[in-house]
Design a protein around this motif. Sequence first.
Motif, PDB file in Angstrom:
ATOM      1  N   GLU A 271      40.943 -23.444  -6.767  1.00  0.00           N
ATOM      2  CA  GLU A 271      39.490 -23.356  -6.687  1.00  0.00           C
ATOM      3  C   GLU A 271      38.952 -24.046  -5.436  1.00  0.00           C
ATOM      4  O   GLU A 271      37.983 -23.575  -4.820  1.00  0.00           O
ATOM      5  N   LYS A 272      39.591 -25.142  -5.044  1.00  0.00           N
ATOM      6  CA  LYS A 272      39.155 -25.885  -3.860  1.00  0.00           C
ATOM      7  C   LYS A 272      39.252 -25.036  -2.598  1.00  0.00           C
ATOM      8  O   LYS A 272      38.347 -25.045  -1.755  1.00  0.00           O
ATOM      9  N   HIS A 273      40.338 -24.295  -2.466  1.00  0.00           N
ATOM     10  CA  HIS A 273      40.573 -23.517  -1.248  1.00  0.00           C
ATOM     11  C   HIS A 273      40.041 -22.088  -1.344  1.00  0.00           C
ATOM     12  O   HIS A 273      40.069 -21.359  -0.340  1.00  0.00           O
ATOM     13  N   ASN A 274      39.587 -21.672  -2.521  1.00  0.00           N
ATOM     14  CA  ASN A 274      39.091 -20.310  -2.728  1.00  0.00           C
ATOM     15  C   ASN A 274      37.784 -20.385  -3.520  1.00  0.00           C
ATOM     16  O   ASN A 274      37.772 -20.209  -4.752  1.00  0.00           O
ATOM     17  N   PRO A 275      36.671 -20.687  -2.840  1.00  0.00           N
ATOM     18  CA  PRO A 275      35.412 -20.997  -3.518  1.00  0.00           C
ATOM     19  C   PRO A 275      34.919 -19.911  -4.465  1.00  0.00           C
ATOM     20  O   PRO A 275      34.178 -20.214  -5.405  1.00  0.00           O
ATOM     21  N   LYS A 276      35.315 -18.658  -4.257  1.00  0.00           N
ATOM     22  CA  LYS A 276      34.841 -17.593  -5.142  1.00  0.00           C
ATOM     23  C   LYS A 276      35.354 -17.759  -6.568  1.00  0.00           C
ATOM     24  O   LYS A 276      34.821 -17.160  -7.506  1.00  0.00           O
ATOM     25  N   LEU A 277      36.398 -18.566  -6.734  1.00  0.00           N
ATOM     26  CA  LEU A 277      36.941 -18.806  -8.071  1.00  0.00           C
ATOM     27  C   LEU A 277      36.505 -20.158  -8.632  1.00  0.00           C
ATOM     28  O   LEU A 277      37.028 -20.592  -9.661  1.00  0.00           O
ATOM     29  N   ALA A 278      35.552 -20.809  -7.982  1.00  0.00           N
ATOM     30  CA  ALA A 278      35.119 -22.135  -8.427  1.00  0.00           C
ATOM     31  C   ALA A 278      34.655 -22.105  -9.880  1.00  0.00           C
ATOM     32  O   ALA A 278      33.838 -21.276 -10.271  1.00  0.00           O
ATOM     33  N   GLY A 279      35.236 -22.994 -10.679  1.00  0.00           N
ATOM     34  CA  GLY A 279      34.860 -23.098 -12.082  1.00  0.00           C
ATOM     35  C   GLY A 279      35.411 -22.021 -12.978  1.00  0.00           C
ATOM     36  O   GLY A 279      35.034 -21.937 -14.153  1.00  0.00           O
ATOM     37  N   VAL A 280      36.321 -21.193 -12.490  1.00  0.00           N
ATOM     38  CA  VAL A 280      36.805 -20.041 -13.256  1.00  0.00           C
ATOM     39  C   VAL A 280      38.146 -20.309 -13.941  1.00  0.00           C
ATOM     40  O   VAL A 280      38.363 -19.906 -15.086  1.00  0.00           O
TER      41      VAL A 280
ATOM     42  N   VAL B 266      26.551  -9.670 -16.871  1.00  0.00           N
ATOM     43  CA  VAL B 266      25.995 -10.845 -17.543  1.00  0.00           C
ATOM     44  C   VAL B 266      26.837 -11.096 -18.785  1.00  0.00           C
ATOM     45  O   VAL B 266      27.159 -10.159 -19.527  1.00  0.00           O
ATOM     46  N   GLU B 267      27.213 -12.343 -19.022  1.00  0.00           N
ATOM     47  CA  GLU B 267      27.985 -12.706 -20.205  1.00  0.00           C
ATOM     48  C   GLU B 267      27.510 -14.057 -20.717  1.00  0.00           C
ATOM     49  O   GLU B 267      27.536 -15.045 -19.989  1.00  0.00           O
ATOM     50  N   LYS B 268      27.064 -14.073 -21.964  1.00  0.00           N
ATOM     51  CA  LYS B 268      26.500 -15.285 -22.538  1.00  0.00           C
ATOM     52  C   LYS B 268      27.544 -16.394 -22.665  1.00  0.00           C
ATOM     53  O   LYS B 268      27.269 -17.566 -22.408  1.00  0.00           O
ATOM     54  N   THR B 269      28.767 -16.044 -23.067  1.00  0.00           N
ATOM     55  CA  THR B 269      29.805 -17.035 -23.316  1.00  0.00           C
ATOM     56  C   THR B 269      30.524 -17.389 -22.022  1.00  0.00           C
ATOM     57  O   THR B 269      31.087 -16.510 -21.359  1.00  0.00           O
ATOM     58  N   ASP B 270      30.533 -18.651 -21.671  1.00  0.00           N
ATOM     59  CA  ASP B 270      31.098 -19.075 -20.396  1.00  0.00           C
ATOM     60  C   ASP B 270      32.590 -18.774 -20.305  1.00  0.00           C
ATOM     61  O   ASP B 270      33.075 -18.275 -19.289  1.00  0.00           O
ATOM     62  N   GLU B 271      33.340 -19.053 -21.363  1.00  0.00           N
ATOM     63  CA  GLU B 271      34.783 -18.817 -21.326  1.00  0.00           C
ATOM     64  C   GLU B 271      35.088 -17.342 -21.113  1.00  0.00           C
ATOM     65  O   GLU B 271      35.983 -16.980 -20.338  1.00  0.00           O
TER      66      GLU B 271
ATOM     67  N   VAL C  60      42.287 -10.050 -10.503  1.00  0.00           N
ATOM     68  CA  VAL C  60      43.627  -9.472 -10.662  1.00  0.00           C
ATOM     69  C   VAL C  60      43.644  -8.004 -10.228  1.00  0.00           C
ATOM     70  O   VAL C  60      44.654  -7.503  -9.738  1.00  0.00           O
ATOM     71  N   HIS C  61      42.508  -7.335 -10.376  1.00  0.00           N
ATOM     72  CA  HIS C  61      42.431  -5.931  -9.983  1.00  0.00           C
ATOM     73  C   HIS C  61      41.921  -5.744  -8.562  1.00  0.00           C
ATOM     74  O   HIS C  61      41.657  -4.616  -8.130  1.00  0.00           O
ATOM     75  N   GLY C  62      41.762  -6.851  -7.819  1.00  0.00           N
ATOM     76  CA  GLY C  62      41.316  -6.731  -6.443  1.00  0.00           C
ATOM     77  C   GLY C  62      39.860  -6.360  -6.307  1.00  0.00           C
ATOM     78  O   GLY C  62      39.453  -5.776  -5.301  1.00  0.00           O
ATOM     79  N   LEU C  63      39.050  -6.694  -7.308  1.00  0.00           N
ATOM     80  CA  LEU C  63      37.633  -6.339  -7.305  1.00  0.00           C
ATOM     81  C   LEU C  63      36.768  -7.579  -7.102  1.00  0.00           C
ATOM     82  O   LEU C  63      37.176  -8.694  -7.428  1.00  0.00           O
ATOM     83  N   GLU C  64      35.562  -7.362  -6.608  1.00  0.00           N
ATOM     84  CA  GLU C  64      34.584  -8.424  -6.490  1.00  0.00           C
ATOM     85  C   GLU C  64      33.310  -8.007  -7.204  1.00  0.00           C
ATOM     86  O   GLU C  64      32.983  -6.815  -7.279  1.00  0.00           O
ATOM     87  N   GLY C  65      32.600  -8.979  -7.752  1.00  0.00           N
ATOM     88  CA  GLY C  65      31.361  -8.667  -8.439  1.00  0.00           C
ATOM     89  C   GLY C  65      30.521  -9.909  -8.625  1.00  0.00           C
ATOM     90  O   GLY C  65      30.999 -11.038  -8.444  1.00  0.00           O
ATOM     91  N   GLU C  66      29.266  -9.702  -8.989  1.00  0.00           N
ATOM     92  CA  GLU C  66      28.357 -10.802  -9.282  1.00  0.00           C
ATOM     93  C   GLU C  66      28.260 -10.927 -10.803  1.00  0.00           C
ATOM     94  O   GLU C  66      27.592 -10.114 -11.452  1.00  0.00           O
ATOM     95  N   ILE C  67      28.937 -11.927 -11.357  1.00  0.00           N
ATOM     96  CA  ILE C  67      28.965 -12.112 -12.800  1.00  0.00           C
ATOM     97  C   ILE C  67      28.235 -13.406 -13.141  1.00  0.00           C
ATOM     98  O   ILE C  67      28.668 -14.497 -12.759  1.00  0.00           O
ATOM     99  N   SER C  68      27.126 -13.285 -13.861  1.00  0.00           N
ATOM    100  CA  SER C  68      26.387 -14.455 -14.339  1.00  0.00           C
ATOM    101  C   SER C  68      26.852 -14.759 -15.751  1.00  0.00           C
ATOM    102  O   SER C  68      26.845 -13.875 -16.610  1.00  0.00           O
ATOM    103  N   HIS C  69      27.244 -16.009 -15.992  1.00  0.00           N
ATOM    104  CA  HIS C  69      27.782 -16.310 -17.321  1.00  0.00           C
ATOM    105  C   HIS C  69      27.558 -17.766 -17.675  1.00  0.00           C
ATOM    106  O   HIS C  69      27.413 -18.632 -16.814  1.00  0.00           O
ATOM    107  N   GLY C  70      27.559 -18.016 -18.989  1.00  0.00           N
ATOM    108  CA  GLY C  70      27.475 -19.377 -19.493  1.00  0.00           C
ATOM    109  C   GLY C  70      26.116 -20.005 -19.252  1.00  0.00           C
ATOM    110  O   GLY C  70      25.127 -19.338 -18.943  1.00  0.00           O
ATOM    111  N   GLY C  71      26.084 -21.309 -19.432  1.00  0.00           N
ATOM    112  CA  GLY C  71      24.826 -22.024 -19.244  1.00  0.00           C
ATOM    113  C   GLY C  71      23.771 -21.535 -20.216  1.00  0.00           C
ATOM    114  O   GLY C  71      23.998 -21.449 -21.407  1.00  0.00           O
TER     115      GLY C  71
END
Length: 347
Positions: A119-128, A237-242, A253-264
């Motif tokens: 996560e440190k070296h790949n910010p797009k996965l921060a907190g994932v 959008v996904e209500k459950t953070d996990e 894993v599928h080589g895709l990118e997207g804007e996913i709002s989740h949790g909180g």
Amino acid sequence: MQWIAPSEKDATANSLEKRLWDAADQFRANSGLKAQEYSAPILGLIFLRFAEVRFALRRAELEGLLVSPRRGSRVDEPDAYHAASTLYLSPQARFEHLLTLPEATDIGGAVNSAMREIEKHNPKLAGVLPKTYNLFTSTLLKELLKKVSEIPASLDYDAFGRIYEYFLGAFAMTEGQGGGEFYTPSSIVRLLTEVIEPFHGRILDPACGSGGMFVQSARFVAEHQQNPNKELSICGVEKTDETGRLCRLNLAVHGLEGEISHGGHVNSYYDDPHDAVGQFDFVLANPPFNVNAVDKERLTDMVGPGRRFPFGLPRTDNGNYLWIQLFYSSLNASGRAGFVMANSASD
């Protein structure tokens, strides 16, 4: 990025998927953990194996490039990997490093540290990435790492995606009805994509679970000889953070990118993180059925033509028609929606 799962079917991988699952399920039975405690860490290890395969190929490519003495080597520069849509893995975050740790080591702590390094070296996965490997004994983790290492490094990228999806489905079955909150059977999702034909445009799933609608839409585009990352803009959008983290891993894993709002505090009834009204070419969703106790007073400002609930609020204490209105209002003038809904919604 380049889509890397062009096909859904590969009979040669079926036995590997089942063998891996049978072993993982046996380990789960011996761990005493619940399925929901076990699923994310296992999927995290599969993801790490996948990430290392891609990393190793990119590193070999960089080592083979002619490098001027003045510039030096770029094999240890994260940006050189990001430029090729590949995750950079520091030495302590690599699967092979974890696999060769002595059993006496705190392997759970080492895997947690590896996930933080990624996560440190790949910010797009921060907190994932999952960081609950301390729940496992070092002995069990060592066996799991050995089992996941059986996924051949020579395996095509698309096979990793199928293995990930296979495990998502298998975990959903072990959790029974609750598994439906994060997984929709692929046959149903495929039917929806074949009906609405998401060739090009913005696609929304406001109850996206683990992201199966997005993966299947991308597969549809790839089967028509196009690159989904160029053709589709993914929003979820996904209500459950996990579950939202599972979705973001599934996309990666599928080589895709997207804007996913989740949790909180994200909840699709009350929140609109993507400013969705009239903005999407496609909506695909399998929302939770027959939800009650929705706070309708919070929705009154969103009712009326050109708003999220253009047809008003239903009198019954049931969320089905709130969802349907969200799908409808998110579409542009030529947009199409495909969704799963309870039989009772037609009453």
